[in-house]
Design an enzyme around this catalytic site. Sequence first.
Site, PDB file in Angstrom:
ATOM      1  N   GLU A 100      37.130  77.071  54.830  1.00 22.70           N
ATOM      2  CA  GLU A 100      36.455  77.734  55.956  1.00 22.70           C
ATOM      3  C   GLU A 100      37.519  78.417  56.812  1.00 22.70           C
ATOM      4  O   GLU A 100      38.218  77.762  57.592  1.00 22.70           O
ATOM      5  CB  GLU A 100      35.680  76.712  56.784  1.00 22.70           C
ATOM      6  N   HIS A 158      31.426  65.804  59.034  1.00 18.22           N
ATOM      7  CA  HIS A 158      32.728  65.242  58.712  1.00 18.22           C
ATOM      8  C   HIS A 158      32.429  63.791  58.415  1.00 18.22           C
ATOM      9  O   HIS A 158      31.597  63.178  59.101  1.00 18.22           O
ATOM     10  CB  HIS A 158      33.691  65.323  59.901  1.00 18.22           C
ATOM     11  N   ASP A 175      26.346  76.175  62.819  1.00 15.04           N
ATOM     12  CA  ASP A 175      27.519  75.485  63.343  1.00 15.04           C
ATOM     13  C   ASP A 175      27.793  76.065  64.721  1.00 15.04           C
ATOM     14  O   ASP A 175      28.594  76.984  64.877  1.00 15.04           O
ATOM     15  CB  ASP A 175      28.719  75.675  62.414  1.00 15.04           C
ATOM     16  N   ASP A 232      31.041  79.411  69.724  1.00 12.78           N
ATOM     17  CA  ASP A 232      30.035  78.642  68.979  1.00 12.78           C
ATOM     18  C   ASP A 232      28.662  78.688  69.641  1.00 12.78           C
ATOM     19  O   ASP A 232      28.013  77.656  69.853  1.00 12.78           O
ATOM     20  CB  ASP A 232      30.485  77.177  68.846  1.00 12.78           C
ATOM     21  N   HIS A 269      33.980  82.863  63.635  1.00 11.50           N
ATOM     22  CA  HIS A 269      35.395  82.933  63.279  1.00 11.50           C
ATOM     23  C   HIS A 269      35.807  84.373  62.972  1.00 11.50           C
ATOM     24  O   HIS A 269      36.921  84.787  63.298  1.00 11.50           O
ATOM     25  CB  HIS A 269      35.684  82.031  62.077  1.00 11.50           C
ATOM     26  N   GLU A 309      32.337  81.638  58.615  1.00 13.33           N
ATOM     27  CA  GLU A 309      31.579  81.380  59.847  1.00 13.33           C
ATOM     28  C   GLU A 309      31.572  82.661  60.683  1.00 13.33           C
ATOM     29  O   GLU A 309      32.631  83.272  60.906  1.00 13.33           O
ATOM     30  CB  GLU A 309      32.199  80.219  60.625  1.00 13.33           C
ATOM     31  N   ASP A 331      32.035  61.623  61.317  1.00 17.92           N
ATOM     32  CA  ASP A 331      30.858  61.728  62.208  1.00 17.92           C
ATOM     33  C   ASP A 331      29.928  60.542  61.948  1.00 17.92           C
ATOM     34  O   ASP A 331      29.280  60.036  62.865  1.00 17.92           O
ATOM     35  CB  ASP A 331      30.061  63.023  61.949  1.00 17.92           C
TER      36      ASP A 331
HETATM   37  C1  XLS Z   1      35.468  74.836  63.835  1.00 19.06           C
HETATM   38  C2  XLS Z   1      34.728  74.759  62.593  1.00 19.06           C
HETATM   39  C3  XLS Z   1      34.256  73.381  62.296  1.00 19.06           C
HETATM   40  C4  XLS Z   1      33.932  73.253  60.852  1.00 19.06           C
HETATM   41  C5  XLS Z   1      33.691  71.860  60.419  1.00 19.06           C
HETATM   42  O1  XLS Z   1      35.723  75.858  64.397  1.00 19.06           O
HETATM   43  O2  XLS Z   1      33.692  75.681  62.595  1.00 19.06           O
HETATM   44  O3  XLS Z   1      33.163  73.056  63.105  1.00 19.06           O
HETATM   45  O4  XLS Z   1      32.847  74.034  60.512  1.00 19.06           O
HETATM   46  O5  XLS Z   1      34.873  71.176  60.309  1.00 19.06           O
HETATM   47 MG    MG Z   2      32.218  76.003  61.020  1.00 20.83          MG
END
Ligand code: XLS
Ligand code: MG
Length: 381
Positions: free
Chosen positions: A183, A55, A289, A259, A222, A219, A58
């Site tokens: 995403e 980001h 990630d 995660d 997710h 992801e 960051d």
């Molecule tokens: C959160 C997301 C985040 C994105 C980046 O759940 O995975 O980390 O990948 O903003």
């Molecule tokens: Mg992510």
Amino acid sequence: MSDFVPTREDRFAFGLWTIMNRGADPFGGPTREPIDPLEAISELGRRGVWAIEMHVEDLIPVGSSAAARDRLIREARRRLDEYGMACVNVGANVFSHPVFRDGALTSHDAKVRALAMQRYMEAIDVGVELGCTLCDLWWGRDGCECDAARSPLEAFKRLREGLNYLQHYIDRRGYAGYRLAIEPKPNEPRGDAYLPTVGHALGLIAMLDRPDNCGLVPELAHARMAGLNAFHEVALALDAGRLFGLHLNAQKPLRFDQDLRFGAEDLKESFFVVRLIEDAGWTGARTFDAHPYRTADREEVWDFVTGCMRSYLILREKVKRFNADAEIQGLLRELHEPDDGPLPDPQTLAGMHFDWDELARRRLHHERLDQLTQELLLGIR
Ligand code: XLS
Ligand code: MG
């Protein structure tokens, strides 16, 4: 056999936020010391990582002076160059500050929406300076708990408008080759997030002014949070030609966003994802990630980094074995035959005779095939 030491050719990437994560969760504060983003770049470079994502915040805290901003970008560039690294995604943090507590792009407040847009524009500008060509939008707060407060119709319209606005910005600035991505995530931090899956996002992308320039960064966690098959999710994005990035991690299904280190759970699904992108010759970054456990101290963060990459490399080795395994390949060939090509024209098809019972009797070998896959993953093939 390979010693599973990563090189730049493996195209591994980490989000800076994953290294900078300090182990905080909703029930407790940080458990490890902060790390400077520039230091994180160098440490990743030393470990054979090829690229970073971030980001913009960051690297450049909100409110930094123009001089500080330029210095940070210059120093990030220098370190990336030193290790032959790239920056493959710069997004914006439009979820941490309370101003975004009811959404960024979908906020009812036009000023909040404008502020979010300004952050994304800054992300794209900084990305250009770092040689990056992707802005991945994860809209953490664009969702709701209280459906009475906002119609999803308004939300979808605003998301479309936001993405179109950013695309026009890219075009006006002449940032050739710069692309946008969504995403998807089903929930967390919101009770429900807008566009929870790859399929939902593809639906919205089709309605954009320039659908060709907006893709996806699925992801694994997710998809699994929603109880979905992450392998299928990634495949859908790939099939649509929209796999612009990929976030690898691990997750027990139907839970909060864990995660976990790549390979730590859902091994078979992870294997099929690796096989999918390797066999397809997909050249995007293999981005991790994930977060080190809350129990990890600063040093153990590097165990986490190494672990993600080793698990990928081991699974990639398993893919080679799977593809070279005579018995597995024999079963797969049998499954795919006979394939007589395209369907005949409708008139011919309408008159064709089928032996239903014979077709239904075909042996499909799924038990054997899955067992062989398991045994291969368990290390005895
Ligand atoms: C959160 C997301 C985040 C994105 C980046 O759940 O995975 O980390 O990948 O903003
Ligand atoms: Mg992510």
